[in-house]
Design an enzyme around this catalytic site. Structure first.
Site, PDB file in Angstrom:
ATOM      1  N   GLN B 349       0.885  -1.163   0.000  1.00  0.00           N
ATOM      2  CA  GLN B 349       0.000   0.000   0.000  1.00  0.00           C
ATOM      3  C   GLN B 349       0.924   1.214   0.000  1.00  0.00           C
ATOM      4  OE1 GLN B 349      -3.815  -0.595   1.601  1.00  0.00           O
ATOM      5  NE2 GLN B 349      -3.902   0.564  -0.295  1.00  0.00           N
ATOM      6  N   GLU B 441      -4.435   6.782   1.737  1.00  0.00           N
ATOM      7  CA  GLU B 441      -4.092   5.361   1.632  1.00  0.00           C
ATOM      8  C   GLU B 441      -4.206   4.997   0.155  1.00  0.00           C
ATOM      9  OE1 GLU B 441      -3.546   3.512   4.431  1.00  0.00           O
ATOM     10  OE2 GLU B 441      -4.482   1.566   4.220  1.00  0.00           O
ATOM     11  N   SER B 517      -0.042  -2.651   7.029  1.00  0.00           N
ATOM     12  CA  SER B 517       0.056  -4.116   7.036  1.00  0.00           C
ATOM     13  C   SER B 517      -0.671  -4.724   5.835  1.00  0.00           C
ATOM     14  CB  SER B 517      -0.510  -4.677   8.346  1.00  0.00           C
ATOM     15  OG  SER B 517       0.262  -4.218   9.430  1.00  0.00           O
ATOM     16  N   HIS B 518      -0.971  -3.886   4.854  1.00  0.00           N
ATOM     17  CA  HIS B 518      -1.744  -4.345   3.691  1.00  0.00           C
ATOM     18  C   HIS B 518      -0.811  -4.948   2.654  1.00  0.00           C
ATOM     19  CE1 HIS B 518      -4.656  -0.991   5.136  1.00  0.00           C
ATOM     20  NE2 HIS B 518      -4.632  -2.023   5.949  1.00  0.00           N
ATOM     21  N   VAL B 519      -0.276  -6.102   2.985  1.00  0.00           N
ATOM     22  CA  VAL B 519       0.587  -6.819   2.051  1.00  0.00           C
ATOM     23  C   VAL B 519      -0.293  -7.792   1.269  1.00  0.00           C
ATOM     24  CG1 VAL B 519       2.674  -6.519   3.385  1.00  0.00           C
ATOM     25  CG2 VAL B 519       1.202  -8.438   3.895  1.00  0.00           C
TER      26      VAL B 519
END
Lengths: 408, 591
Positions: B349, B441, B517-519
């Site tokens: 992200q 984001e 943590s948006h992997v």
């Protein structure tokens, strides 16, 4: 459970009940009925240790007089009740006399079970005969001398026990009578909810008006306003017993166990009958005046409530249905005896998780960060706000409860 | 190692991981009558005992010491920016926060629950149609092999189970004032209304509205009121306590698997949870076309084989991909030859930020808040604006969501302030309540050079290679970051702060501070087995009884938080297994 029923039926073929040998479809229905009666009576509460075989005994019961232990009631011939006749069993339920005339202590609630019909006892007996026999010796009587002398119970019974099956009241409906039969008999609600005499006998003139045992206050469950279930509808009572939660409250402590093991499995029409009966009990009397909000203890209590309690129970004491109990106009909050409330604030509690309401939320313990006078103040505030009115809680009451909890 | 595994009796389904995805799949399949065993490498977590309100609000414990995160000693990643470098292991979590225990990262998430937009599911086709093939040069953006219409019922299912609070912007094609006008047509509104808003989001929304944008309440997994979902579990209303992101919720307000799914699931006699059990590999039969079960190691170090008819891998993105690499599922991706699919299209992200400092007249009470309570606009997100001539594709969700300014970490000061001493103290006191931030984001589009593979050097305690991340922000994303941050700063200036600090994301990617943590990606879904690992039912190509569910299936990452789509994909996979796979077990679903 299904597997249990099947094996039970298979087993029945080889079990003789004296003159009452049973078999086939009749036995299936009789055993099914007996299994439901065992659920109504919550036999497992005292006779099954979680994780151990069904009804193999060993559950420790702390009474004000000492420790008793639930017996092994599986059909094991040496450690259970395998050699008993139905008449032995009927005597136990109806009179508190075990096989060979041994007198039971009323932790086994024969003072309530005496109301159960012989027919229902027979079904229960038939069901118990189908349980897997478990060899497990249990020393049921662990009372100190001289209470350990069972013969004392004949005197106790004379003073505290009236024997006899439930007799329907002709001027009441069949539903009311069914409710009364369940509440007074198998449900043995009075065991906790009826105040006790010094000897531990029921104070029948205050039937279901709230009792105290082992640091827990069981609230008034009659239809009385303010301290009882006056504000609850029949639906509220049914929902509470069926799911453990309703718009007012959520079961925790001993009632959580009663819901978990017993009432959530009661048939809806039985719960409805109980609700009809309870709502008809009790008498209305004048509400006490609440403490004035300006009193210093109320201001202190209010500040603590806003800081520590209002996040869950909401600023106006309304709570959140099925999650955080409503404090406004709650019977337990208004009960004369604040023992339960003090215990819940100090030690926290965990609500029941049921099929219908699986969340099982918890109340945190505040013993570690609220002092006795702070617990007293916040409870006094809660007991005298939003329509509540009850006696002030004192720091010494909290201190006593704290000492007792620390010893546990 | 695996040859010593003791074989257990078989079961219908094993599910690896009991976070959002695994818990949903397990519940839906257990409801269908299947015998399900769920495996979780961490502890059993339960709100009443683990996130008790008397002890849950502890910044030192949960933020500084990261109690809810996976221990890097147990498992970590190695990282590098490109193939010329040697990757080194992350010994403390920085850039992202993988979770551990039941509920997974869904315990410490913020709760922002967007649906992806209709165009996202055919992004490559859409962008090529609109801007030509050259617009995607250097990127490996691709279509998902599914459509908005196929996804919508499952978004709806997730929103109902998670009790999402929000305001619809588009119901069945009719735009609703006050909602997000850019969202896809939904069948009905959110199950709960939006929460109230705090001061900073309210100011932001006013400024955005004055500039002609259409602000909307950020869709939130923080319940605005008491709510009981279809599994019978109950949520309480959010109290804005501010201990939200990085914490477990003490009030049953933030949706998670431990609040919304597991209390009902664990009561079911046909479900078993095995915690502190780490799955080592998925076993295949000799044909390589059927998964026979999994091998796991328990807390005592004993290794077991658990046979199953259906294997569902639903761990975090990293572990999903690593398990597939370790188990030889699919061909490992090779960036040089551009072949293989396992590890392909890893994306992240692009988190941008604008900080506002006010010298007088503002008190934001920043300790009041929650991870998903805020207002946003979507005018500069994804392809909601014309990218012609801009030199990039993608965009971001612009919003103000004050999560609760905890005392240790939240010390906003203008650049140039000393980092300690009396001047620092004075400045933190001055700006603690007089500062707010606007986040953007933003999307992160996959490229040929960003991928996941097994590390050649570093191993976990079981002797298995760690996962290696090869990642950096692409030129496309860096240009996009500059643009959207500039647009965000325009809104910031409309609020007349005394200072605006713009922080567009810059390269190189590193682990020094938290980003997101948006992997996503690494085992992506699609219609073509040459460029994807699972079909649109999350079923692994050529291994029909193996399903891999999670953000690992995203071919790229749009400018939205992933959890709403992870939840929807979990319902989608479970629905496919129940209604299609079980009719023809052992076969690829062809519809």
């Amino acid at each position: 459970m299904k597997a249990l029923i099947l094996s039970s039926v298979a087993l029945l073929g080889s079990v003789s009940l004296g003159a009452h040998a049973i078999g086939g479809q009749d036995s299936y229905e009789l055993v099914s009925k007996g299994r439901y009666i065992a659920t109504l009576g919550d036999c497992t509460a005292c006779h099954t240790v979680p994780g151990q075989p069904l009804f193999s005994g060993g559950v420790s019961i702390d009474t004000p007089f000492g420790k008793l232990v639930g017996a092994n009631i599986t059909p094991d011939t040496t450690t259970g009740i395998g050699r008993w006749s139905f008449e032995d069993f009927q005597n136990t339920m109806a009179r508190g006399h075990a096989r060979n005339g041994k007198r039971l202590y009323p932790a086994m609630p024969y003072t309530a079970y005496t109301k159960v019909s012989r027919e229902d006892n027979y079904a229960l007996w038939a069901y118990l005969r189908t349980i897997e026999p478990v060899h497990h010796k249990v020393e049921t009587n662990q009372l100190p001398f001289p209470l350990s002398v069972r013969l004392n119970m004949s005197v106790w019974n004379l003073l505290n026990f009236s024997e006899g099956e439930y007799q329907p009241k002709a001027d009441k409906s069949a539903q009311w009578n069914r409710g009364a039969y369940l509440v007074q008999g198998l449900g043995h609600c009075g065991t906790c909810h009826t105040p006790k005499s010094l000897l531990g006998g029921d104070n029948d003139s205050a039937f279901l008006r709230g009792g105290a045992l082992g640091g827990v206050t069981a609230p008034d469950i009659t239809g009385t306003d303010h301290v009882g279930l006056g504000a609850w509808s029949e639906d509220d009572i049914v929902e509470y017993l069926k799911t453990g939660a309703n718009r007012y409250d959520i079961a925790s402590g001993p009632m959580a166990e009663a819901v978990e093991h017993s009432t959530q499995f009661w048939h809806d029409q039985d719960l409805r009958a109980v609700a009809v009966y309870l709502k008809d009990l009790g008498e209305q009397h004048e509400r006490p005046e609440p403490l004035a909000a300006e009193q210093p203890v109320m201001s202190v209590g209010r500040a603590i409530y806003e800081d520590r309690c209002s996040g869950c129970h909401t600023p106006n004491g309304e709570g959140i249905a099925k999650l955080f109990p409503k404090l406004a106009n709650a019977p337990l909050v208004n009960a004369d005896d604040p023992t339960s409330l003090i215990g819940v604030v100090l030690a926290g509690s965990r609500a029941v998780s049921t099929e219908a309401a699986p969340t099982g939320p918890a109340m945190p313990a505040f013993a570690w960060n609220l002092k006795d006078d702070q617990v007293a103040a916040v409870l006094t505030y809660i007991r005298n706000t939003w329509g509540n009115a009850a006696s002030e809680v004192t720091a010494s009451e909290v201190g006593k409860r704290r000492d007792a909890l620390m010893k546990q | 190692m695996t040859t010593q595994a003791k074989k257990l009796p078989g079961t219908d389904v094993v599910v690896v991981g009991l976070g959002w995805a695994g818990s949903i799949v397990a519940k839906e399949l257990a409801d269908a009558g299947l015998r399900v065993i769920g495996f979780e490498r961490g502890a059993w977590r339960d709100t009443a005992s683990d996130f008790n309100i008397a002890s849950a609000a502890d910044e030192l414990r949960y933020v500084q010491r990261q109690e809810l995160m996976l221990r890097t000693r147990q498992n970590t990643c190695t990282l590098r920016n490109n193939v010329t470098q040697t990757a080194l292991p992350m010994r403390t979590w920085g850039s992202f926060h993988p979770g551990n225990g039941t509920g997974g990262a869904g315990n410490h998430w913020a709760g922002i629950t967007f649906r992806f937009q209709p165009d996202e599911f055919h992004l490559k086709s859409h962008l090529e149609d609109r801007y030509g093939k050259q617009a995607l040069e250097g990127l490996s953006v691709q279509d998902w092999g599914t459509t908005w219409e196929e996804m919508e019922p499952f978004y709806d299912a997730f929103e109902r189970v998670a009790g999402i609070s929000g305001k619809a912007g588009n119901i069945g094609g009719t735009l609703i004032e006050g909602g997000n006008p850019f969202e896809g047509p939904r069948r009905r509104d959110y199950p709960n209304p939006p929460t109230q808003q705090t001061f900073a989001p309210t100011l932001f929304a006013e400024a955005a509205r004055n500039l002609g944008y259409k602000p909307f309440p950020v869709p939130s997994a923080l319940a605005s009121q008491g709510y009981t979902n279809s599994y019978g579990v109950t949520m309480g209303p959010c109290t804005f306590c501010g201990f939200c992101t990085n914490y477990g919720c003490a009030n049953y307000s933030k949706a998670s698997a431990i609040v919304n799914v597991l209390p009902a699931l664990i009561r079911m006699p046909n479900f078993t949870a095995k915690t502190h059990c780490e799955v080592l590999e998925v076993r295949k039969d000799s044909s390589g076309k059927r998964a026979t079960g999994i091998v796991y190691v328990d807390a005592n170090g004993q290794t077991w084989e658990q046979p199953a008819e259906i294997v569902v891998v639903a761990a975090f993105t990293f572990e999903n991909v690593r398990l597939m690499l370790l188990s030889g599922i699919g061909e490992p991706y090779d960036p040089v030859s551009n072949t293989g699919t396992t590890g392909r299209n890893y994306a992240y992200q692009t988190a941008n930020n604008v900080q506002l400092f006010f010298d007088e007249g503002k008190n934001f009470n920043p300790f009041i808040g929650g991870g998903a309570i805020g207002m946003g606009i979507d005018e500069f997100n994804n392809d909601n604006f014309d990218h012609s001539g801009l030199g990039f594709v993608g965009g971001g969700s612009t919003r103000v969501t004050p999560i609760g300014a905890a005392p240790i970490a939240s010390r906003p000061v203008p650049p140039g302030t000393p980092r300690w001493g009396s001047q620092w103290k004075k400045t933190t006191a001055q700006y603690y309540s007089a500062s707010m931030s606007i986040g953007c984001e933003a999307s992160n589009y996959s490229s040929r050079t960003n991928y996941l593979s097994l590390d050649p050097t570093y191993k976990d305690p079981h002797g298995r290679p760690l996962l290696r991340i090869t990642f950096d922000f692409t030129e496309n994303d860096l240009r996009m970051a500059q643009y959207v941050t500039g647009k965000t700063a325009e809104i910031a200036r409309a609020l007349n702060p005394s200072l605006v600090v713009e922080s567009p994301r810059k390269a190189p990617w590193n682990n020094t501070s938290y980003q997101s943590s948006h992997v996503v990606g690494g085992f992506v879904m699609g219609a073509d087995p040459a460029t994807s690992s699972v079909n649109k039912h999350l079923q692994v190509w050529d291994v029909p009884n193996l399903f891999v569910v999670g953000a690992s299936a995203f071919p790229q990452n749009p400018g939205y938080n992933p959890t709403g789509t992870v939840g929807a994909l979990a319902f989608k996979a479970a629905h496919a297994i129940r209604t299609l796979y079980l009719k023809r077990p052992g076969e690829m679903i062809s519809v």
